[in-house]
Design an enzyme around this catalytic site. Structure first.
Site, PDB file in Angstrom:
ATOM      1  N   GLU A  62       0.459  -1.267  -0.146  1.00 43.94           N
ATOM      2  CA  GLU A  62      -0.083  -0.443   0.351  1.00 43.94           C
ATOM      3  C   GLU A  62       0.897   1.291   0.174  1.00 43.94           C
ATOM      4  O   GLU A  62       0.610   2.112  -0.837  1.00 43.94           O
ATOM      5  CB  GLU A  62      -1.096   0.120   1.181  1.00 43.94           C
ATOM      6  CG  GLU A  62      -1.138  -1.378   1.696  1.00 43.94           C
ATOM      7  CD  GLU A  62      -1.165  -2.479   2.372  1.00 43.94           C
ATOM      8  OE1 GLU A  62       0.083  -2.512   2.077  1.00 43.94           O
ATOM      9  OE2 GLU A  62      -1.723  -2.422   3.136  1.00 43.94           O
ATOM     10  N   CYS A  90      -2.458  -2.268   7.773  1.00 43.41           N
ATOM     11  CA  CYS A  90      -1.457  -2.269   9.098  1.00 43.41           C
ATOM     12  C   CYS A  90      -2.608  -0.555   9.307  1.00 43.41           C
ATOM     13  O   CYS A  90      -2.484  -0.028   9.088  1.00 43.41           O
ATOM     14  CB  CYS A  90      -0.686  -2.511   9.374  1.00 43.41           C
ATOM     15  SG  CYS A  90       0.707  -1.829   8.239  1.00 43.41           S
TER      16      CYS A  90
END
Length: 165
Positions: A62, A90
Site C-alpha cells: 500500500e 496495518c
C-alpha cells in the site's frame, strides 16, 4: 457493500492487486499487492510487498502504491482515489491512506495479526467515520489461498532445513 465503482469493477481491480501479490510471491515476499485507482477508474499505481528486497518495514504494498500514485499525480493528496489491497492494511498503511486523503479502501482478507482495527493505541472510531470508506472481503478466498500457499511453502522449506541438520 462496494466502492463507487460497483461490485463487478471492485472484483476486476482486486484481480489486478492479486496479480501484484503473485509477483511478491514469486519474489519470495509475503504476497500482498495493491493498486491505487482515481475517481474515474484509472489505475494510477501498482505495487507489491518488497520488505525483504528493500530491507525496510516501510515497503508495504500500500505504501509503495501510494508513493507511486503521488508521483504520477504530482501531489501527495490523492483525493477521491481508492486503494485496492489483498490484505487488510496495518495501522501504518491505514494512516498513510488517511493522510493521502483517499476516499476508500477495498481489501481482500482480514489480517488477524496486524489489521488496523487490532493495532494497540489506534482509535478504532476514526476508521468508522466518513473520512474513508472500507469495503472488506473482495476476492477473499483468492487472497487467503495465496497467503496460505506462501506460508506453507515457507514452513516446508524451514522443515527441510531442520531435517538436514
Amino acid at each position: 457493500m462496494s466502492s463507487i465503482f460497483g461490485k463487478q469493477q471492485d472484483i476486476i481491480f482486486m484481480q489486478k492487486a492479486l496479480a501484484q501479490a503473485q509477483r511478491a510471491f514469486k519474489a519470495d515476499e509475503v504476497p500482498i499487492g495493491a493498486i491505487v485507482v482515481d475517481q474515474e477508474g484509472k489505475i494510477l499505481a501498482r505495487a507489491y510487498n518488497q520488505m525483504q528486497k528493500r530491507c525496510t518495514q516501510l515497503a508495504h504494498a500500500e505504501a509503495l502504491a501510494l508513493q507511486k500514485a503521488g508521483k504520477k499525480r504530482g501531489d501527495w493528496r490523492l483525493n477521491g482515489c481508492w486503494v485496492y489491497v489483498t490484505l487488510q492494511p496495518c495501522a501504518m498503511c491505514m494512516n498513510a491512506i488517511l493522510l493521502s486523503r483517499c476516499a476508500g479502501v477495498v481489501y481482500g482478507t482480514e489480517s488477524h495479526l496486524f489489521g488496523y482495527h487490532l493495532d494497540k493505541g489506534i482509535p478504532v472510531q476514526i476508521y468508522k467515520s466518513d473520512i474513508v470508506q472500507i469495503v472488506p472481503g473482495v476476492c477473499q478466498s483468492q487472497a487467503i489461498d495465496l497467503l496460505q500457499q506462501f506460508f506453507q511453502k515457507k514452513r516446508k522449506k524451514k522443515g527441510e532445513l531442520h531435517e538436514e541438520q
